[in-house]
Design a protein around this motif. Structure first.
Motif, PDB file in Angstrom:
ATOM      1  N   ALA A   1      -0.602  -6.846   4.082  1.00  0.00           N
ATOM      2  CA  ALA A   1      -1.960  -6.360   4.255  1.00  0.00           C
ATOM      3  C   ALA A   1      -2.892  -7.488   4.627  1.00  0.00           C
ATOM      4  CB  ALA A   1      -2.447  -5.681   2.980  1.00  0.00           C
TER       5      ALA A   1
ATOM      6  N   VAL B   1     -10.336  -5.020  -4.189  1.00  0.00           N
ATOM      7  CA  VAL B   1      -9.989  -4.145  -3.078  1.00  0.00           C
ATOM      8  C   VAL B   1      -8.477  -3.932  -3.125  1.00  0.00           C
ATOM      9  CG1 VAL B   1      -9.731  -4.011  -0.575  1.00  0.00           C
ATOM     10  CG2 VAL B   1     -11.913  -4.678  -1.563  1.00  0.00           C
ATOM     11  N   TYR B   2      -8.096  -2.670  -3.182  1.00  0.00           N
ATOM     12  CA  TYR B   2      -6.684  -2.289  -3.277  1.00  0.00           C
ATOM     13  C   TYR B   2      -6.229  -1.707  -1.950  1.00  0.00           C
ATOM     14  CZ  TYR B   2      -2.716   0.795  -4.465  1.00  0.00           C
ATOM     15  OH  TYR B   2      -1.508   1.445  -4.497  1.00  0.00           O
ATOM     16  N   VAL B   3      -5.078  -2.174  -1.452  1.00  0.00           N
ATOM     17  CA  VAL B   3      -4.506  -1.644  -0.218  1.00  0.00           C
ATOM     18  C   VAL B   3      -3.021  -1.384  -0.444  1.00  0.00           C
ATOM     19  CG1 VAL B   3      -4.069  -2.019   2.235  1.00  0.00           C
ATOM     20  CG2 VAL B   3      -6.158  -2.933   1.196  1.00  0.00           C
TER      21      VAL B   3
ATOM     22  N   SER C   1       0.346  -0.337   1.624  1.00  0.00           N
ATOM     23  CA  SER C   1       0.843  -0.283   3.002  1.00  0.00           C
ATOM     24  C   SER C   1       2.348  -0.097   3.037  1.00  0.00           C
ATOM     25  CB  SER C   1       0.500  -1.575   3.744  1.00  0.00           C
ATOM     26  OG  SER C   1      -0.878  -1.832   3.735  1.00  0.00           O
TER      27      SER C   1
ATOM     28  N   ILE D   1     -12.325  -3.900   2.734  1.00  0.00           N
ATOM     29  CA  ILE D   1     -13.264  -2.781   2.801  1.00  0.00           C
ATOM     30  C   ILE D   1     -14.608  -3.393   3.116  1.00  0.00           C
ATOM     31  CG2 ILE D   1     -14.501  -1.047   1.437  1.00  0.00           C
ATOM     32  CD1 ILE D   1     -11.938  -0.467  -0.039  1.00  0.00           C
TER      33      ILE D   1
ATOM     34  N   VAL E   1      -1.246   1.408   6.936  1.00  0.00           N
ATOM     35  CA  VAL E   1      -2.093   1.456   5.742  1.00  0.00           C
ATOM     36  C   VAL E   1      -2.091   2.889   5.227  1.00  0.00           C
ATOM     37  CG1 VAL E   1      -4.427   1.187   4.836  1.00  0.00           C
ATOM     38  CG2 VAL E   1      -3.534  -0.467   6.486  1.00  0.00           C
TER      39      VAL E   1
ATOM     40  N   GLU F   1      -3.171   3.748   1.914  1.00  0.00           N
ATOM     41  CA  GLU F   1      -4.262   3.989   0.962  1.00  0.00           C
ATOM     42  C   GLU F   1      -5.100   2.731   0.825  1.00  0.00           C
ATOM     43  OE1 GLU F   1      -4.761   6.008  -3.485  1.00  0.00           O
ATOM     44  OE2 GLU F   1      -2.841   5.107  -2.902  1.00  0.00           O
ATOM     45  N   ARG F   2      -6.393   2.934   0.715  1.00  0.00           N
ATOM     46  CA  ARG F   2      -7.325   1.822   0.559  1.00  0.00           C
ATOM     47  C   ARG F   2      -8.386   2.272  -0.431  1.00  0.00           C
ATOM     48  NH1 ARG F   2      -8.701  -1.832   5.440  1.00  0.00           N
ATOM     49  NH2 ARG F   2      -7.617  -0.182   6.567  1.00  0.00           N
TER      50      ARG F   2
END
Length: 370
Positions: A76, A135-137, A139, A262, A352, A354-355
Motif C-alpha cells: 500500500a 489510516v487503514y488500508v 489491499s 486518505i 485496494v 478497503e480504506r
C-alpha cells in the motif's frame, strides 16, 4: 472463528488465486540487478534508505531509516504507492531530468478522464482525520516472486493490511503491516514500521509529517491550485539521475499518495488535475487490478523505459481501484525486446479493497483489534 476457518485475507487471496489464469511470465527476465534496484526504489517511499541523488553536505544530520525486515515492503505504500517499478533508461540515455514546461501535458483523452476523476473525488465526503488516529488500508497484492537471477514470475496473491500514524509530530513509530494468504512473506505477523537514525548518530531518527510520511494534516496543507501544487512537487521530488525523468518521479510520487493515504477531497482533485499537466500521461481504455476488476488506466508512457505503471479507476464512479506494473523492454545484452503480440509483461499488481480511519494501530474497521 476456529483454527480450521481461514481468515478473511487468506480466503480472499485463495479465491483470487483460483480465478487468475496461469501465465508463462517466468520466461521473461529483468536486466541484471534490477530486482534489487526495484526493491531499493520501493523502500525509498517509506524510509529513504538509499543514497540521495545529490550528495548532501557533510554537516547535515545522518539519514533516518525504518527498522523492519528488508524483504518486507508494504504494498500500500510501495506497489500502489509510488509505483511498483522505477523506470530505467538504456545506456547513453538522457540525464533523467525533464523540464516541467516541456510538452503539452496529458493526451486529450487522459486529460478528460483525469478531470472526471477529479470531479468525482470532490464528492467523496471524506472526513478530517485526527492526529491520534491511523489510516487503514486493506489491499490484495501480487508481486514478483522470481529469483534474483532476473526471472520475472508473478507470485501468489495475498492480502496486506497497513496502519499509518497520523501524528504530525516527529515519530519513530510509523505504523504496522500485516499479511495473510499464500503469497505472504510473513503471514499472520504484525510487523511494526519504525524509524531509527543511522548508527552512531545522536538524532532520534523520528520522522515528521511531510513528503516521506504523508499524513492527512500534511496533505491538507498542500496547494489546491494544480499549477502551484505541481510546482511544489517538482521542487520537492527527488530524481534518480539516469534512471527516471522528473515527470515520472512526480507521477510515481503521486501514485504513492493515491494508494496509501486518505486526503481532503479538494487536495485529491488538485493532484489529479496536476497529473493532467505532466507530459507523457495517457489513458488505457481497459486495465485490470489484482482483484480482477476492470477499469480505466492512467499511465505515463516513456517508450525508452523498461517499466511502466498504470493507476486503475472504476469506469463509472472513477474511484481508485489499484495499480499494475509492466516490464516493457529487456535491455540485457543480447536480450529479447519482447515476444510477438505481447510486448509487455506484468510485473506486479495491487487492488485496494478497503480504506478507513481507525483509532488504534492493529484495529480493523469492524472494530477487531490485532
Amino acid at each position: 472463528m476456529n483454527a480450521a476457518t481461514p481468515s478473511r485475507g487468506e480466503a480472499e487471496a485463495a479465491e483470487l488465486a483460483r480465478l487468475l489464469p496461469e501465465s508463462d511470465e517466468d520466461e521473461w527476465e529483468l536486466p541484471p540487478g534490477r530486482h534489487l534496484h526495484h526493491k531499493d526504489v520501493l523502500m525509498q517511499q517509506i524510509d529513504r534508505d538509499t543514497e540521495p541523488v545529490h550528495q548532501a553536505p557533510a554537516a547535515l544530520a545522518p539519514r533516518r531509516r525504518l527498522l523492519r525486515p528488508a524483504v518486507l515492503m508494504p504494498a500500500a505504500a510501495g506497489l500502489a504507492v509510488a509505483g511498483i517499478l522505477a523506470a530505467t533508461l538504456p545506456s547513453g540515455g538522457s540525464d533523467g531530468v525533464r523540464d516541467m514546461g516541456a510538452g503539452q501535458g496529458a493526451t486529450p483523452g487522459a486529460a478528460v478522464t483525469l478531470d472526471r476523476i477529479a470531479n468525482a473525488s470532490l464528492k467523496s465526503g471524506t472526513r478530517p482525520v485526527k492526529a491520534s488516529q491511523f489510516v487503514y488500508v486493506r489491499s490484495l497484492v501480487r508481486g514478483n516472486d522470481g529469483e534474483l537471477n532476473g526471472k520475472v514470475k508473478l507470485g501468489a496473491p495475498y492480502t496486506e493490511q497497513t496502519w499509518f500514524s497520523q501524528d504530525p509530530a516527529p515519530v519513530t513509530d510509523i505504523g504496522m503491516t500485516r499479511e495473510s494468504g499464500k503469497g505472504a512473506q510473513m503471514p499472520g505477523q504484525d510487523v511494526p514500521i519504525e524509524a531509527s537514525a543511522v548508527d552512531g548518530s545522536e538524532d532520534s531518527g523520528a520522522i515528521p509529517e511531510g513528503p516521506e510520511r504523508p499524513t492527512y494534516n500534511w496533505l491538507a496543507s498542500l496547494p489546491t491550485d494544480p499549477d502551484a501544487l505541481l510546482k511544489k512537487l517538482y521542487a520537492e521530488t527527488r530524481v534518480i539521475e539516469g534512471q527516471e525523468t522528473k515527470a515520472q518521479a512526480v507521477f510515481d510520487k503521486i501514485g504513492g499518495l493515491l494508494g496509501a493515504t486518505i486526503m481532503p477531497p479538494e487536495n485529491a482533485a488538485a493532484l489529479y488535475k496536476a497529473v493532467a499537466k505532466l507530459p507523457g500521461v495517457t489513458e488505457v481504455p481497459d486495465a485490470v487490478d489484482a482483484a480482477g476488476r476492470h477499469g480505466i488506466g492512467i499511465t505515463l508512457d516513456e517508450s525508452s523505459y523498461t517499466t511502466r505503471e498504470e493507476w486503475i479507476f472504476d469506469k463509472k464512479s472513477f474511484t481508485y481501484l489499484g495499480s499494475r506494473g509492466y516490464m516493457t523492454k529487456n535491455h540485457q545484452p543480447g536480450g529479447r525486446p519482447g515476444r510477438e503480440g505481447n510486448p509487455e509483461v506484468l510485473y506486479g499488481s495491487s487492488a485496494v479493497l478497503e480504506r478507513a480511519v481507525v483509532d488504534q494501530r492493529g484495529m480493523e474497521p469492524a472494530g477487531e483489534s490485532g
